[in-house]
Design an enzyme around this catalytic site. Structure first.
Site, PDB file in Angstrom:
ATOM      1  CB  THR A  12       1.757   3.931   4.905  1.00  0.00           C
ATOM      2  OG1 THR A  12       1.829   3.523   3.689  1.00  0.00           O
ATOM      3  CG2 THR A  12       2.502   5.219   5.010  1.00  0.00           C
ATOM      4  N   GLY A  13       3.922   1.733   4.401  1.00  0.00           N
ATOM      5  CA  GLY A  13       5.224   1.683   3.962  1.00  0.00           C
ATOM      6  C   GLY A  13       5.236   2.374   2.595  1.00  0.00           C
ATOM      7  CG  ASN A  14       2.386   4.692  -0.755  1.00  0.00           C
ATOM      8  OD1 ASN A  14       3.091   5.725  -1.042  1.00  0.00           O
ATOM      9  ND2 ASN A  14       1.504   4.045  -1.549  1.00  0.00           N
ATOM     10  CD  GLU A  44      -2.172 -11.338   7.473  1.00  0.00           C
ATOM     11  OE1 GLU A  44      -3.170 -11.630   6.912  1.00  0.00           O
ATOM     12  OE2 GLU A  44      -1.147 -11.391   7.406  1.00  0.00           O
ATOM     13  CG  ASP A  73      -7.717  -0.273   3.768  1.00  0.00           C
ATOM     14  OD1 ASP A  73      -6.708  -0.874   3.573  1.00  0.00           O
ATOM     15  OD2 ASP A  73      -8.879  -0.805   3.521  1.00  0.00           O
ATOM     16  CG  PHE A 156      -0.558   3.078  -6.765  1.00  0.00           C
ATOM     17  CD1 PHE A 156      -0.898   4.625  -6.632  1.00  0.00           C
ATOM     18  CD2 PHE A 156      -1.039   2.109  -6.080  1.00  0.00           C
ATOM     19  CE1 PHE A 156      -1.477   4.757  -5.491  1.00  0.00           C
ATOM     20  CE2 PHE A 156      -2.213   2.521  -4.913  1.00  0.00           C
ATOM     21  CZ  PHE A 156      -2.383   3.866  -4.919  1.00  0.00           C
ATOM     22  CG  ASP A 159      -3.791   5.821 -10.462  1.00  0.00           C
ATOM     23  OD1 ASP A 159      -4.881   5.897 -10.055  1.00  0.00           O
ATOM     24  OD2 ASP A 159      -2.933   6.016  -9.846  1.00  0.00           O
ATOM     25  CE  LYS A 179      -3.979   8.691  -7.772  1.00  0.00           C
ATOM     26  NZ  LYS A 179      -3.180   7.282  -7.471  1.00  0.00           N
ATOM     27  CG  HIS A 184      -9.213   7.451  -3.496  1.00  0.00           C
ATOM     28  ND1 HIS A 184      -8.662   7.930  -4.461  1.00  0.00           N
ATOM     29  CD2 HIS A 184      -8.522   6.388  -2.850  1.00  0.00           C
ATOM     30  CE1 HIS A 184      -7.565   7.094  -4.688  1.00  0.00           C
ATOM     31  NE2 HIS A 184      -7.733   6.203  -3.782  1.00  0.00           N
TER      32      HIS A 184
END
Ligand code: IMP
Length: 207
Positions: A12-14, A44, A73, A156, A159, A179, A184
């Site tokens: 992830t880049g998050n 992708e 995901d 984000f 939300d 949160k 999830h």
């Protein structure tokens, strides 16, 4: 994963996702490394399900680094829209859509619709190597409803329009820890960490 494994790459880049998993794995002796720190070129997301997409990302990171990998995901599922936007949540209003554009499209699609139930779904996976045939898989669900307008400035994605009836707030009105405890993603990552810890401790729960 055997006991000698010291590093796991997170596909992830998050930074929020990274922070959460690093906190959950603290004290295990396992180092979680973000894929961009290792120069991984993201893949992708072409899968038909959240699990398929998470596996695609994890296998890609494992293939390029030679390390075990974690990926997740997620997306929003709206019953009145037949499950849309689903796996296309990030691209609902177009390939480069902003969060605001996706929200506007969603509110337009639900204009005048009384039944506004929805849920977020997250799949989190772990692969020991790119060809792993027995990945660890955990899933989480967060139930709520789509509000008529945006409320709050945190979070984000969807939300601001995802209302949690038990808390009486949208996702964008929750603190980060509120949160994480409901979401999830929080549920799926916590479950995946439990499976991983069991595997690290050799309890055999993994396979
Ligand atoms: P991802 O697979 O976790 O990156 O999520 C895909 C898309 O689903 C995001 O770009 C958001 O539009 C939506 N989404 C996933 N999780 C959340 C959330 O916790 N809040 C709001 N939107 C989310």
């Amino acid at each position: 994963m055997n006991k000698a494994t010291r590093q796991i790459v997170m596909a992830t880049g998050n930074s929020g996702k990274m922070r959460e998993i690093v906190e959950l794995m603290a004290g295990t002796g396992v180092e979680i490394v973000a894929q961009n720190r290792l120069g991984v070129i993201p893949t992708e997301e072409t899968g038909a399900t959240f699990v398929a997409n998470a596996l695609q990302k994890a296998r890609n990171a494992a293939k390029q680094t030679g390390l075990p990998a974690i990926a997740d995901d997620s997306g929003l599922i709206v019953a009145a829209l037949g499950g849309d936007p689903g796996v296309r949540s990030a691209r609902y209003a177009g390939p480069q859509a902003t969060d605001a554009e996706n929200i506007n499209k969603l509110l337009d699609a639900l204009h005048g619709v009384a039944s506004r139930g929805a849920h977020f779904h997250c799949a989190a996976v772990f692969v020991r190597d790119a060809a792993d045939e027995h990945p660890l898989v955990a899933e989480g669900i967060w139930r709520g409803e789509i509000s008529a307008a945006s409320h709050g400035s945190g979070g984000f994605g969807y939300d601001p329009v995802f209302f949690d009836p038990e808390l009486g707030k949208t996702g964008a009105e929750l603190t980060r820890s509120e949160k994480n405890s409901r979401s999830h993603r929080g549920q799926a990552i916590r479950d995946l960490c439990r499976l991983l810890l069991a595997e690290c401790n050799g309890s055999g729960a993994a396979r």
